[in-house]
Motif scaffolding. Structure first.
Motif: not given
Length: 125
Positions: A18, A70-72, A74-76, A79, A82
């Motif tokens: 990013e 960090q957002e990306r 977290t999405q990686a 599930e 998480r």
């Protein structure tokens, strides 16, 4: 464990990139998913900025790039990882209780040592 033809999801963090700009595009920063700085471009015209403005621009661009990475990242995260399981929650609560107990024991010992040192430092009469 990931299949041999599928990259480990932790390796994906290092592959995330990013970037962000500041100072009207004179400063460009790139970070990876672990928030490591992987690129910094400072346009020569940025050298005309006061040093504190240049430093602020670098921090600003870094902060925005890091937040996006960090957002990306977290999405990686799969599930399944998480979601908190009851066992994990209980384990974390137990660890927290143990840590608090240990800290209390350390504070009691530190207090006793301080009291002893204070007595030793008192002038003898």
């Amino acid at each position: 464990m990931a299949a041999p033809d599928q990259p480990d999801f932790l390796d994906q963090f290092a592959e995330i990139r990013e970037s962000a700009e500041a100072a009207k595009g004179l400063v460009k920063v790139a970070v990876d998913g672990t928030s490591d700085l992987v690129g910094l471009t400072i346009d020569p015209r940025a050298m005309r900025l006061p040093s504190h403005e240049l430093a602020d621009a670098i921090r600003d661009a870094f902060g925005r790039a890091r937040a996006a990475a960090q957002e990306r990242a977290t999405q990686a995260i799969p599930e399944a990882l998480r979601q908190e399981t009851p066992d994990l929650g209980a384990l974390l609560q137990g660890m927290q209780a143990d840590a608090h107990s240990s800290m209390n024991e350390i504070l009691v010992v530190a207090n006793e040592l301080t009291t002893r040192l204070d007595r030793l430092m008192q002038p003898r009469q």
